[in-house]
Scaffold this active site. Structure first.
Site, PDB file in Angstrom:
ATOM      1  N   LEU A  12       0.874  -1.012   0.096  1.00 19.60           N
ATOM      2  CA  LEU A  12       0.035   0.087  -0.064  1.00 19.60           C
ATOM      3  C   LEU A  12       0.851   1.238   0.075  1.00 19.60           C
ATOM      4  CD1 LEU A  12      -2.958   0.954  -0.011  1.00 19.60           C
ATOM      5  CD2 LEU A  12      -2.786   0.826   2.950  1.00 19.60           C
ATOM      6  N   HIS A  13       0.855   1.939  -1.037  1.00 17.48           N
ATOM      7  CA  HIS A  13       1.518   3.207  -1.075  1.00 17.48           C
ATOM      8  C   HIS A  13       1.070   3.942  -2.328  1.00 17.48           C
ATOM      9  CE1 HIS A  13       4.064   1.866  -4.607  1.00 17.48           C
ATOM     10  NE2 HIS A  13       3.623   0.505  -4.181  1.00 17.48           N
ATOM     11  N   GLY A  14       1.475   5.358  -2.575  1.00 21.59           N
ATOM     12  CA  GLY A  14       0.876   6.401  -3.501  1.00 21.59           C
ATOM     13  C   GLY A  14       0.323   5.691  -4.574  1.00 21.59           C
TER      14      GLY A  14
END
Lengths: 155, 270
Positions: A12-14
């Site tokens: 989960l990241h940008g």
């Protein structure tokens, strides 16, 4: 409904929470990892990256298969992010999904670079080849604005 | 002049401390423009030019493998040179945007490799278990990556203003008209980039409320912003937030001893 399966060791990241979630119109993210549940620090850090207005669920491989089979996820536009190629392959076969996105696979000793964000070892290479042979469209694309690269052309 | 150049450098240093101060948004054109105006004794024009730059760059946020133009150098130099030349915000914008793009390219070519030296040092520090050195190298590395901007901003301000003043005052009419028109278009581009990132069914309605307020109510953007602020307050006070409610539920369940192992890790369940 499953919108997409992605392989991304950062889960989960940008790129996932903003770029892909927006483009896919997903309203639930399923993070699948067999190591995450026992890693408190990583869980805490990932929780900080949770986007607003979207459900984010963490499961191990078996838990993910069970919850999708149970039908609980049917009412969501589900975006599945798998920590490894192996998990993605398992889910794709289990639910007969004909497309797998390779986002980020980390660098490591003895790994082969097949794109700027994808490094694979022999096992991963074999799994990807098998998926392609089974008719799955395995494509490399970090963010939606980037061009798709077909995995079969680079391995 | 030397003093002004030094102060401009300080403003740049403040802007490049954005990551160091926890992504405080201190690097936004609105802040940089204001500080630049303050340093040059023209606070009002600084804010106006900063505002124009902010509109053009409102969608420039480094999320999801997107690296925005270097707005610190773009805003400071655009605003400072325009103020010194007694030009308007259209000039600040047309000077600032290309500068921001060029500095980003230099940061990628020179700044990032410099930063990487420190990344490798931090890897080694981590192996040695030296947390103090990790913290130190993170800060130095962060500024090392911004070195091109830190050098270019004061240098270009010191040597560039005479040239820019001459250029702007001798510019043919059709070019300055074009600049004014372009500066009217850029905010639309900036807003489109922002919309691409955050627009969804829930927020679209607010976008159109604001749009029609301007279209039919002849309201200024400041007026729309004031109403928007009020809407936020109303929603904050009167609309029950789902997060709060869920938190209470979890708390009750925990109290009742029914909480499962998975609750409390900050994630949801289906």
């Amino acid at each position: 409904m499953i919108k997409m399966i992605r392989v991304d060791y950062r889960l989960l990241h940008g790129q996932v929470a903003v770029s892909w979630t927006g483009t896919l119109g997903a309203d639930a993210l399923l993070l699948v990892s067999d190591t995450l549940k026992n890693d408190k620090l990583r869980l805490q850090m990932l929780a900080l990256a949770k986007p607003s207005g979207v459900k984010v669920v963490v499961k191990d491989t078996q838990g993910a298969i069970d919850v999708i089979k149970s039908g609980k996820t049917d009412r969501y536009s589900l975006f599945i992010i798998c920590e490894t190629v192996e998990i993605a392959a398992k889910l794709a076969r289990e639910f007969d999904i004909k497309s797998v996105n390779l986002g980020n696979i980390s660098f490591g000793e003895g790994k082969q670079k097949i794109s700027k964000s994808i490094y694979i070892n022999e096992d991963e290479k074999r799994t990807i080849k098998e998926l392609i042979d089974e008719g799955v469209d395995v494509f490399i694309q970090m963010v939606p604005t980037e061009n798709k690269i077909e995995a079969k052309n680079v391995i | 002049m030397i003093l002004k150049t030094f102060l401009i450098f300080i403003v740049a240093l403040i802007g490049y401390s954005d990551a160091f101060t926890g992504t405080s948004l201190i690097q936004r054109p609105l802040v940089m423009g204001m500080l630049t105006g303050l340093v040059l004794g023209d606070l009002k024009d600084g804010i106006i030019m900063g505002g124009a730059m902010e509109l053009a760059m409102v969608g420039s946020v480094s999320i999801g493998a997107y690296i925005p133009p270097d707005m610190v150098s773009g805003t400071i130099l655009g605003t400072a040179l325009a103020i010194q030349a007694h030009a308007d915000s259209a000039a600040a914008l047309t000077l600032g945007i290309p500068i921001a793009t060029i500095v980003l390219a230099l940061e990628t070519a020179i700044g990032q490799p410099l930063k990487l030296i420190f990344v490798h040092r931090i890897d080694k520090n981590a192996q040695d278990g030296d947390t103090k050195a990790i913290a130190r190298n993170m800060i130095i590395g962060g500024y090392a990556g911004k070195l091109p901007g830190l050098v270019i901003v004061p240098t270009a301000f010191y040597f560039g203003q005479h040239a820019v003043t001459t250029l702007l005052s001798n510019m043919p009419k059709f070019i300055s008209t074009g600049m004014t028109i372009a500066s009217g278009l850029l905010p639309a581009l900036g807003f489109a980039m922002l919309a691409q990132m955050i627009m969804n069914k829930k927020v679209a309605v607010f976008f159109f409320i604001g749009f029609f307020m301007v279209a039919y109510g002849n309201l200024s953007t400041t007026g729309v912003a004031l109403f928007a602020a009020l809407i936020i307050i109303v929603m904050y006070i009167f609309v029950e937030r789902k997060d709060d409610k869920k938190g209470q539920d979890t708390a009750t369940e925990t109290a009742a001893g029914q909480a499962t192992e998975e609750q409390g890790d900050g994630f949801d369940e289906f």
